[in-house]
Design an enzyme around this catalytic site. Structure first.
Site, PDB file in Angstrom:
ATOM      1  N   HIS A  99       0.856  -1.194   0.000  1.00  0.00           N
ATOM      2  CA  HIS A  99       0.000   0.000   0.000  1.00  0.00           C
ATOM      3  C   HIS A  99       0.885   1.234   0.000  1.00  0.00           C
ATOM      4  CE1 HIS A  99       0.438  -0.545   4.434  1.00  0.00           C
ATOM      5  NE2 HIS A  99       0.376   0.791   4.483  1.00  0.00           N
ATOM      6  N   HIS A 101       1.998   3.814   1.846  1.00  0.00           N
ATOM      7  CA  HIS A 101       2.525   4.538   2.989  1.00  0.00           C
ATOM      8  C   HIS A 101       4.042   4.415   2.943  1.00  0.00           C
ATOM      9  CE1 HIS A 101      -1.308   4.591   5.740  1.00  0.00           C
ATOM     10  NE2 HIS A 101      -1.314   5.538   4.822  1.00  0.00           N
ATOM     11  N   ASP A 103       6.273   3.377   4.905  1.00  0.00           N
ATOM     12  CA  ASP A 103       6.893   2.142   5.377  1.00  0.00           C
ATOM     13  C   ASP A 103       6.773   1.011   4.360  1.00  0.00           C
ATOM     14  OD1 ASP A 103       4.148   2.156   5.815  1.00  0.00           O
ATOM     15  OD2 ASP A 103       4.231   1.017   7.681  1.00  0.00           O
ATOM     16  N   HIS A 162      -6.885  -0.856   6.744  1.00  0.00           N
ATOM     17  CA  HIS A 162      -5.857   0.107   7.133  1.00  0.00           C
ATOM     18  C   HIS A 162      -5.806   1.257   6.129  1.00  0.00           C
ATOM     19  CE1 HIS A 162      -2.093   1.721   8.625  1.00  0.00           C
ATOM     20  NE2 HIS A 162      -1.555   1.571   7.431  1.00  0.00           N
ATOM     21  N   ASN A 193      -1.878   3.705  13.240  1.00  0.00           N
ATOM     22  CA  ASN A 193      -2.179   4.803  12.337  1.00  0.00           C
ATOM     23  C   ASN A 193      -3.510   4.563  11.623  1.00  0.00           C
ATOM     24  OD1 ASN A 193      -2.173   6.894  10.481  1.00  0.00           O
ATOM     25  ND2 ASN A 193      -0.559   5.999   9.206  1.00  0.00           N
TER      26      ASN A 193
END
Length: 247
Positions: A99, A101, A103, A162, A193
């Site tokens: 995804h 993000h 990280d 998420h 988050n």
């Protein structure tokens, strides 16, 4: 004496800063073909671990997610590539990002420098650009299986949670599910988050995963410890607690 004390204080500052720096890359074998790579970012002003996979095949290495990097600092992904070169002595053929993000996609530029192809869904590609990162090749449909070096790899979108673009990676030969940030570790006490989360659909997405991959031998979440399929049940419990606390 005061001058000496002040100088001593200044000399101490670099040591303190170094002590607060992110830990180095850690790599943990799950078996002789699959490893978890763990890098660290800063979350809540403290270093926090982020997991990805290293998959060794007969035709090179496949990564799942980059190191936790930013658009200006890709040291974690650089360390990851160096570890693969030093320890597996194989080229990295591909990276799948789960995804958009930092990280997951923060190290794309480092992979591109090394000539490594990075893939994900069209939505993740668009969101990566919007966040200021290089985009993966947006070629993955919502459910697809391909093989590299006779190792089948399934990329699956179970629904929003998420984020609205979170996918998981299933290794059927290994019975290993990489759930990414859609799945919370049993070590997690909260939801983390939620800036881009869909709390209304998350539980349904986890239930879809449980139907598809409930027999997984190992489930690797995006952060903290991994284990068996209990982490999916734990995620449902955390979602229920979060919803109850909001009432």
């Amino acid at each position: 004496m005061r001058v000496l004390f002040a100088l001593a204080g200044l000399l101490f500052i670099p040591f303190f800063v170094q002590a607060q720096a992110r830990p180095m890359l850690a790599v943990t074998p799950l078996n002789d073909q699959v490893y978890v790579h763990t890098t660290y970012g800063i979350y809540g002003k403290t270093p926090f671990p982020s997991n990805g996979l290293i998959i060794k095949t007969t035709d090179g290495v496949v990564l799942v997610d980059t190191g936790w990097d930013t658009d200006t600092n890709t040291d974690n992904t650089r360390q990851l590539l160096q570890w693969v070169s030093n320890n597996l002595h194989q080229p990295v053929r591909l990276c799948i990002v789960t995804h958009a993000h930092e990280d997951r996609v923060g190290g794309i530029s480092e992979l591109r420098k090394a000539g490594i192809r990075v893939i994900s869904t069209p939505l993740t590609a668009r969101k990566s650009v919007a966040l200021g990162f290089q985009a993966p090749d947006g070629i993955l449909p919502n459910d697809t299986t391909f093989s590299i070096g006779q190792e089948p790899i399934r990329c699956f979108f179970p629904g929003e949670g998420h984020t609205n673009d979170n996918i998981v990676v299933w290794l059927p030969n290994q019975q290993i599910l990489y759930g990414g940030c859609l799945i919370k570790s049993v070590a997690a006490f909260g939801m983390g988050n939620l800036a881009d989360a869909n709390l209304n659909q998350w539980a349904g997405s986890i239930q879809t995963l449980m139907k598809q991959f409930g027999g997984a031998r190992i489930v690797v979440p995006g952060h903290q410890d991994w284990g068996d399929s209990k982490s999916m049940e734990h995620t449902l419990q955390l979602l229920a607690k979060h919803a109850a606390a909001k009432k």
